[in-house]
Design a protein around this motif. Structure first.
Motif, short mmCIF file in Angstrom:
data_model
loop_
_atom_site.label_atom_id
_atom_site.label_comp_id
_atom_site.label_asym_id
_atom_site.label_seq_id
_atom_site.Cartn_x
_atom_site.Cartn_y
_atom_site.Cartn_z
N SER A 27 2.46 5.55 1.37
CA SER A 27 3.30 4.60 0.59
C SER A 27 4.53 5.03 0.19
CB SER A 27 2.51 3.99 -0.21
OG SER A 27 2.15 4.59 -1.25
N HIS A 28 5.60 4.20 -0.35
CA HIS A 28 6.64 4.68 -1.08
C HIS A 28 6.40 5.02 -2.56
CE1 HIS A 28 10.78 4.52 -2.67
NE2 HIS A 28 10.62 3.58 -3.51
N ARG A 29 5.44 4.09 -3.20
CA ARG A 29 5.05 4.15 -4.55
C ARG A 29 3.59 3.63 -4.56
NH1 ARG A 29 8.58 0.89 -7.99
NH2 ARG A 29 7.21 1.55 -9.74
N TRP A 30 2.91 3.84 -5.51
CA TRP A 30 1.51 3.40 -5.68
C TRP A 30 1.03 3.63 -6.99
CZ3 TRP A 30 -3.61 5.45 -6.26
CH2 TRP A 30 -3.38 6.91 -6.38
N ASP A 31 0.06 3.02 -7.54
CA ASP A 31 -0.55 3.22 -8.86
C ASP A 31 -1.82 2.63 -9.02
OD1 ASP A 31 -0.75 4.41 -11.42
OD2 ASP A 31 0.94 3.48 -12.12
N VAL A 32 -2.73 2.76 -9.99
CA VAL A 32 -3.77 1.95 -10.15
C VAL A 32 -3.50 1.57 -11.82
CG1 VAL A 32 -6.33 2.46 -10.92
CG2 VAL A 32 -5.09 3.69 -8.94
N HIS B 208 -7.12 -3.11 -16.37
CA HIS B 208 -6.96 -4.29 -17.20
C HIS B 208 -8.35 -4.67 -17.47
CE1 HIS B 208 -7.41 -6.33 -13.19
NE2 HIS B 208 -6.44 -5.51 -12.71
N PRO B 209 -8.39 -5.73 -18.39
CA PRO B 209 -9.77 -6.30 -18.90
C PRO B 209 -10.51 -7.00 -17.90
CG PRO B 209 -7.77 -7.13 -20.64
CD PRO B 209 -7.20 -6.27 -19.25
N ALA B 210 -9.95 -7.73 -16.90
CA ALA B 210 -10.62 -8.20 -15.70
C ALA B 210 -11.06 -7.13 -14.61
CB ALA B 210 -9.84 -9.17 -15.12
N GLY B 211 -10.76 -5.87 -14.78
CA GLY B 211 -11.15 -4.85 -13.69
C GLY B 211 -10.05 -3.88 -13.41
N ARG B 212 -9.38 -3.77 -12.47
CA ARG B 212 -8.33 -2.85 -12.06
C ARG B 212 -7.63 -3.46 -10.73
NH1 ARG B 212 -12.32 1.58 -11.10
NH2 ARG B 212 -13.30 0.44 -9.21
N THR B 213 -6.31 -2.99 -10.75
CA THR B 213 -5.50 -3.37 -9.43
C THR B 213 -5.05 -1.97 -8.94
OG1 THR B 213 -4.94 -5.32 -10.63
CG2 THR B 213 -3.40 -4.39 -8.70
N VAL B 214 -5.29 -1.90 -7.69
CA VAL B 214 -4.40 -0.80 -7.00
C VAL B 214 -3.39 -1.39 -6.25
CG1 VAL B 214 -4.81 1.09 -5.14
CG2 VAL B 214 -6.74 0.64 -6.83
N TRP B 215 -2.05 -0.92 -6.53
CA TRP B 215 -1.15 -1.45 -5.79
C TRP B 215 -0.46 -0.43 -5.03
CZ3 TRP B 215 3.61 0.15 -6.89
CH2 TRP B 215 3.91 0.86 -7.98
N PHE B 216 0.47 -0.88 -4.12
CA PHE B 216 1.15 0.17 -3.19
C PHE B 216 2.36 -0.71 -2.62
CE2 PHE B 216 -2.14 -0.89 -0.28
CZ PHE B 216 -1.37 -1.18 0.94
N GLN B 217 3.20 0.07 -2.20
CA GLN B 217 4.52 -0.54 -1.64
C GLN B 217 4.81 0.27 -0.25
OE1 GLN B 217 7.35 -0.14 -4.84
NE2 GLN B 217 6.56 -1.99 -5.56
N VAL B 218 5.09 -0.42 0.71
CA VAL B 218 5.50 0.42 1.94
C VAL B 218 6.88 -0.11 2.39
CG1 VAL B 218 5.06 0.77 4.56
CG2 VAL B 218 3.14 0.43 2.78
N LYS B 219 7.69 0.84 2.48
CA LYS B 219 9.20 0.51 2.78
C LYS B 219 9.42 0.38 4.10
CE LYS B 219 12.32 2.63 -0.51
NZ LYS B 219 13.50 3.46 -0.51
N TYR B 220 10.42 -0.48 4.77
CA TYR B 220 10.52 -0.73 6.10
C TYR B 220 12.03 -1.01 6.30
CZ TYR B 220 10.64 -5.83 4.95
OH TYR B 220 10.92 -7.00 4.65
N THR B 221 12.47 -0.89 7.52
CA THR B 221 13.96 -1.56 7.78
C THR B 221 13.94 -2.57 9.05
OG1 THR B 221 14.61 0.62 7.23
CG2 THR B 221 16.15 -0.77 8.64
N ARG B 222 14.26 -3.45 9.13
CA ARG B 222 14.25 -4.51 10.03
C ARG B 222 15.45 -3.99 11.28
NH1 ARG B 222 10.65 -8.68 9.80
NH2 ARG B 222 10.19 -9.40 7.85
N GLU B 223 14.97 -4.18 12.32
CA GLU B 223 15.97 -3.71 13.28
C GLU B 223 16.82 -5.23 13.52
OE1 GLU B 223 14.53 -2.86 17.19
OE2 GLU B 223 12.72 -1.62 16.63
N LYS B 224 18.12 -4.84 13.76
CA LYS B 224 19.28 -5.98 13.87
C LYS B 224 19.27 -6.60 14.93
CE LYS B 224 21.58 -3.82 9.87
NZ LYS B 224 22.53 -3.37 9.13
#
Length: 132
Positions: A108-113, A116-132
């Motif tokens: 991933s490009h970025r991620w974190d954990v 929060h009161p309802a539990g937890r969130t693991v998030w991540f971001q995957v960079k991409y480039t679209r072909e033209k």
């Protein structure tokens, strides 16, 4: 500020069968030709597996998967009920398991954990480039 669009959200039962449903959901929402499809599918599989196995969502609770396309990266949230231990990167390359977040960290490009009161969130971001 980056704009984008919500691709969708799905609530999954906290059971091992939901991991394949999560992968199928990613394939449906991104489409076969999306440049980030394989990386996002792999990382979703790892993070949802962690949520099912290591959180209080296991054994029939709920795991929520949210996908957004921000035009230069795919943003993913996996929300679970939390648990005793916070997710962490395991560095035992020869262990039987425990490399899911290592893959998230490396691909991933970025991620974190987020706790929060309802539990937890693991998030991540995957960079991409679209072909033209």
């Amino acid at each position: 500020m980056t704009t984008g669009s919500l691709l969708g959200a799905i609530d999954l039962i906290g059971s091992p069968e939901s991991v394949s449903l999560a992968r199928a959901y990613v394939r449906e929402k991104l489409g076969r030709e999306h440049p980030a499809l394989h990386d996002v599918t792999l990382l979703v599989s790892e993070v949802v597996t962690n949520a099912v196995v290591h959180s209080d969502s296991g054994n029939g609770g709920t795991v929520t998967l949210v996908l957004a396309d921000r035009h230069e990266f795919i943003h993913v949230d996996v929300v679970d009920a939390g648990g005793g231990d916070a997710p962490r990167v395991c560095c035992d390359l020869y262990g039987e398991g425990g490399r899911g977040l290592l893959l998230v960290q490396e691909i991933s490009h970025r991620w974190d954990v987020l706790q929060h009161p309802a539990g937890r969130t693991v998030w991540f971001q995957v960079k991409y480039t679209r072909e033209k």
